[in-house]
Scaffold this motif. Structure first.
Motif, PDB file in Angstrom:
ATOM      1  N   ARG A 147     -18.258 -16.316  28.642  1.00  0.00           N
ATOM      2  CA  ARG A 147     -17.892 -17.737  28.707  1.00  0.00           C
ATOM      3  C   ARG A 147     -19.075 -18.651  28.967  1.00  0.00           C
ATOM      4  O   ARG A 147     -18.948 -19.874  28.851  1.00  0.00           O
ATOM      5  CB  ARG A 147     -16.840 -17.944  29.803  1.00  0.00           C
ATOM      6  CG  ARG A 147     -17.323 -17.617  31.217  1.00  0.00           C
ATOM      7  CD  ARG A 147     -16.167 -17.629  32.207  1.00  0.00           C
ATOM      8  NE  ARG A 147     -16.527 -17.118  33.523  1.00  0.00           N
ATOM      9  CZ  ARG A 147     -16.578 -17.850  34.625  1.00  0.00           C
ATOM     10  NH1 ARG A 147     -16.302 -19.146  34.574  1.00  0.00           N
ATOM     11  NH2 ARG A 147     -16.877 -17.296  35.782  1.00  0.00           N
ATOM     12  N   ASP A 148     -20.228 -18.083  29.293  1.00  0.00           N
ATOM     13  CA  ASP A 148     -21.400 -18.908  29.590  1.00  0.00           C
ATOM     14  C   ASP A 148     -22.120 -19.384  28.336  1.00  0.00           C
ATOM     15  O   ASP A 148     -23.128 -20.092  28.446  1.00  0.00           O
ATOM     16  CB  ASP A 148     -22.374 -18.136  30.485  1.00  0.00           C
ATOM     17  CG  ASP A 148     -21.836 -17.942  31.896  1.00  0.00           C
ATOM     18  OD1 ASP A 148     -20.990 -18.760  32.316  1.00  0.00           O
ATOM     19  OD2 ASP A 148     -22.253 -16.978  32.567  1.00  0.00           O
ATOM     20  N   HIS A 149     -21.611 -18.990  27.163  1.00  0.00           N
ATOM     21  CA  HIS A 149     -22.247 -19.407  25.924  1.00  0.00           C
ATOM     22  C   HIS A 149     -21.221 -20.034  24.990  1.00  0.00           C
ATOM     23  O   HIS A 149     -20.015 -19.958  25.218  1.00  0.00           O
ATOM     24  CB  HIS A 149     -22.979 -18.233  25.281  1.00  0.00           C
ATOM     25  CG  HIS A 149     -24.142 -17.769  26.102  1.00  0.00           C
ATOM     26  ND1 HIS A 149     -25.377 -18.376  26.050  1.00  0.00           N
ATOM     27  CD2 HIS A 149     -24.220 -16.801  27.055  1.00  0.00           C
ATOM     28  CE1 HIS A 149     -26.181 -17.781  26.927  1.00  0.00           C
ATOM     29  NE2 HIS A 149     -25.516 -16.827  27.540  1.00  0.00           N
ATOM     30  N   PHE A 150     -21.703 -20.670  23.952  1.00  0.00           N
ATOM     31  CA  PHE A 150     -20.886 -21.508  23.084  1.00  0.00           C
ATOM     32  C   PHE A 150     -19.763 -20.706  22.429  1.00  0.00           C
ATOM     33  O   PHE A 150     -19.829 -19.488  22.293  1.00  0.00           O
ATOM     34  CB  PHE A 150     -21.755 -22.148  22.001  1.00  0.00           C
ATOM     35  CG  PHE A 150     -22.140 -21.197  20.902  1.00  0.00           C
ATOM     36  CD1 PHE A 150     -21.432 -21.179  19.706  1.00  0.00           C
ATOM     37  CD2 PHE A 150     -23.190 -20.300  21.069  1.00  0.00           C
ATOM     38  CE1 PHE A 150     -21.762 -20.301  18.689  1.00  0.00           C
ATOM     39  CE2 PHE A 150     -23.528 -19.413  20.057  1.00  0.00           C
ATOM     40  CZ  PHE A 150     -22.818 -19.422  18.863  1.00  0.00           C
ATOM     41  N   GLY A 151     -18.748 -21.424  22.002  1.00  0.00           N
ATOM     42  CA  GLY A 151     -17.705 -20.815  21.184  1.00  0.00           C
ATOM     43  C   GLY A 151     -16.656 -20.065  21.973  1.00  0.00           C
ATOM     44  O   GLY A 151     -16.568 -20.140  23.200  1.00  0.00           O
ATOM     45  N   ASP A 152     -15.838 -19.320  21.246  1.00  0.00           N
ATOM     46  CA  ASP A 152     -14.696 -18.595  21.793  1.00  0.00           C
ATOM     47  C   ASP A 152     -15.178 -17.338  22.510  1.00  0.00           C
ATOM     48  O   ASP A 152     -15.715 -16.419  21.871  1.00  0.00           O
ATOM     49  CB  ASP A 152     -13.748 -18.221  20.650  1.00  0.00           C
ATOM     50  CG  ASP A 152     -12.452 -17.589  21.138  1.00  0.00           C
ATOM     51  OD1 ASP A 152     -12.381 -17.171  22.309  1.00  0.00           O
ATOM     52  OD2 ASP A 152     -11.506 -17.503  20.327  1.00  0.00           O
ATOM     53  N   PRO A 153     -15.009 -17.234  23.827  1.00  0.00           N
ATOM     54  CA  PRO A 153     -15.515 -16.059  24.555  1.00  0.00           C
ATOM     55  C   PRO A 153     -14.803 -14.766  24.197  1.00  0.00           C
ATOM     56  O   PRO A 153     -15.259 -13.684  24.579  1.00  0.00           O
ATOM     57  CB  PRO A 153     -15.285 -16.434  26.029  1.00  0.00           C
ATOM     58  CG  PRO A 153     -14.203 -17.446  26.005  1.00  0.00           C
ATOM     59  CD  PRO A 153     -14.380 -18.209  24.734  1.00  0.00           C
ATOM     60  N   ARG A 154     -13.699 -14.848  23.450  1.00  0.00           N
ATOM     61  CA  ARG A 154     -13.036 -13.625  22.998  1.00  0.00           C
ATOM     62  C   ARG A 154     -13.778 -12.983  21.833  1.00  0.00           C
ATOM     63  O   ARG A 154     -13.540 -11.815  21.512  1.00  0.00           O
ATOM     64  CB  ARG A 154     -11.596 -13.932  22.599  1.00  0.00           C
ATOM     65  CG  ARG A 154     -10.717 -14.404  23.760  1.00  0.00           C
ATOM     66  CD  ARG A 154      -9.379 -14.910  23.263  1.00  0.00           C
ATOM     67  NE  ARG A 154      -9.544 -16.082  22.403  1.00  0.00           N
ATOM     68  CZ  ARG A 154      -8.535 -16.735  21.837  1.00  0.00           C
ATOM     69  NH1 ARG A 154      -7.291 -16.328  22.033  1.00  0.00           N
ATOM     70  NH2 ARG A 154      -8.767 -17.804  21.082  1.00  0.00           N
ATOM     71  N   LEU A 155     -14.674 -13.736  21.202  1.00  0.00           N
ATOM     72  CA  LEU A 155     -15.474 -13.224  20.099  1.00  0.00           C
ATOM     73  C   LEU A 155     -16.847 -12.791  20.605  1.00  0.00           C
ATOM     74  O   LEU A 155     -17.353 -13.314  21.606  1.00  0.00           O
ATOM     75  CB  LEU A 155     -15.654 -14.297  19.028  1.00  0.00           C
ATOM     76  CG  LEU A 155     -14.390 -14.878  18.399  1.00  0.00           C
ATOM     77  CD1 LEU A 155     -14.752 -15.979  17.407  1.00  0.00           C
ATOM     78  CD2 LEU A 155     -13.558 -13.792  17.724  1.00  0.00           C
ATOM     79  N   THR A 156     -17.458 -11.852  19.908  1.00  0.00           N
ATOM     80  CA  THR A 156     -18.823 -11.477  20.259  1.00  0.00           C
ATOM     81  C   THR A 156     -19.767 -12.619  19.892  1.00  0.00           C
ATOM     82  O   THR A 156     -19.439 -13.489  19.077  1.00  0.00           O
ATOM     83  CB  THR A 156     -19.260 -10.211  19.512  1.00  0.00           C
ATOM     84  OG1 THR A 156     -19.351 -10.499  18.107  1.00  0.00           O
ATOM     85  CG2 THR A 156     -18.274  -9.072  19.737  1.00  0.00           C
ATOM     86  N   LEU A 157     -20.955 -12.600  20.462  1.00  0.00           N
ATOM     87  CA  LEU A 157     -21.931 -13.637  20.139  1.00  0.00           C
ATOM     88  C   LEU A 157     -22.316 -13.591  18.661  1.00  0.00           C
ATOM     89  O   LEU A 157     -22.511 -14.634  18.037  1.00  0.00           O
ATOM     90  CB  LEU A 157     -23.174 -13.484  21.014  1.00  0.00           C
ATOM     91  CG  LEU A 157     -22.998 -13.880  22.484  1.00  0.00           C
ATOM     92  CD1 LEU A 157     -24.248 -13.538  23.277  1.00  0.00           C
ATOM     93  CD2 LEU A 157     -22.683 -15.368  22.621  1.00  0.00           C
TER      94      LEU A 157
END
Length: 252
Positions: A59-69
């Motif tokens: 959750r500390d990075h952009f986008g949907d945290p359910r998806l991989t970076l």
């Protein structure tokens, strides 16, 4: 191409309208984004998606945290009409320390299958709770150097001491035993502010983590305290203040 810790300094310099400069010691994590859960297993002091002395949380990075970076980067690349390189991707970032995280900027170094640095994504976060990714693709090689330079238009309000009608120029020395990330803020063709990361590599190990936590405890708390302390110093120097565009009725 291995995950690592990088230790060094960050320096900020403002040349006008009032001079201002500071330098702080820091360390950052350099992570293979496809191996993050595995990498968080090197020490009992380090965790994945849960509280610890140090942790990585999606959750500390952009986008949907359910998806991989990688999935998030690929989705954003498609939205921009770009192609994400098919090689390894490494993230230079701050982890979460004792439950707290703030990253002014993180960098995704995106390589192709031949291990050539294809593009860099700068994930910029503001203290206003906003985030913006700058995709740095078209670069100029600097003469006699492996460093690359990119220029993009500023698209997000970050500092109350800078307006929006600006460009960013990034210069990167690719990650190796050392690395450099340098950014200039340009107004009317001239740089009036720059920020420079100069870092040295240490192995991704429990020993390196223990050293980091000993030398730089509460790393991310130090970052946010330093941001506000330097902002106070700029304010006391009577540096012009720019309101956030979404609230803007006038400029002071």
């Amino acid at each position: 191409m291995e995950s690592a810790f990088y230790f060094g300094t960050v320096r900020h310099r403002r040349f006008r309208p009032v001079p201002h400069e500071f330098r702080y010691g820091l360390f950052m994590a350099f992570l293979d984004i496809d191996r993050i859960p595995e990498l968080m297993g090197i020490s009992r002091l380090l965790s994945y998606n849960r509280f610890n002395c140090a942790s990585f949380e999606q959750r500390d990075h952009f986008g949907d945290p359910r998806l991989t970076l990688r999935e998030r980067l690929a989705a954003e690349a498609r939205e921009r009409g770009l192609s994400l390189p098919d090689g390894p991707i490494f993230l230079l970032t701050h982890l979460r320390y004792y439950g707290y995280n703030f990253n002014p900027v993180s960098f995704f170094y995106c390589y192709d299958s031949g291990l050539h640095l294809s593009c860099i994504v700068a994930e910029v976060n503001s203290t206003f709770g906003e985030s913006r990714n700058y995709w740095l693709e078209t670069s100029n090689e600097l003469p006699g150097s492996t460093s690359k330079r990119y220029q993009v238009r500023k698209e997000m309000h970050v500092s109350p001491f800078m307006g929006m009608d600006l460009d960013y120029a990034f210069t990167f020395k690719p990650p190796a035993e050392d690395m450099v990330a340098h950014m200039e803020t340009i107004e009317n063709g001239q740089a009036f502010f720059d920020a420079t990361l100069v870092l040295q590599r240490r192995p991704w190990s429990a020993a390196s983590l223990r050293h980091a936590l000993l030398v730089h405890p509460w790393m991310t708390a130090k970052v946010i305290v330093a941001i506000h302390w330097e902002a106070l110093r700029l304010y006391l120097k009577k540096t012009p203040v720019f309101t956030h565009p979404r609230h803007k009725t006038r400029e002071v």
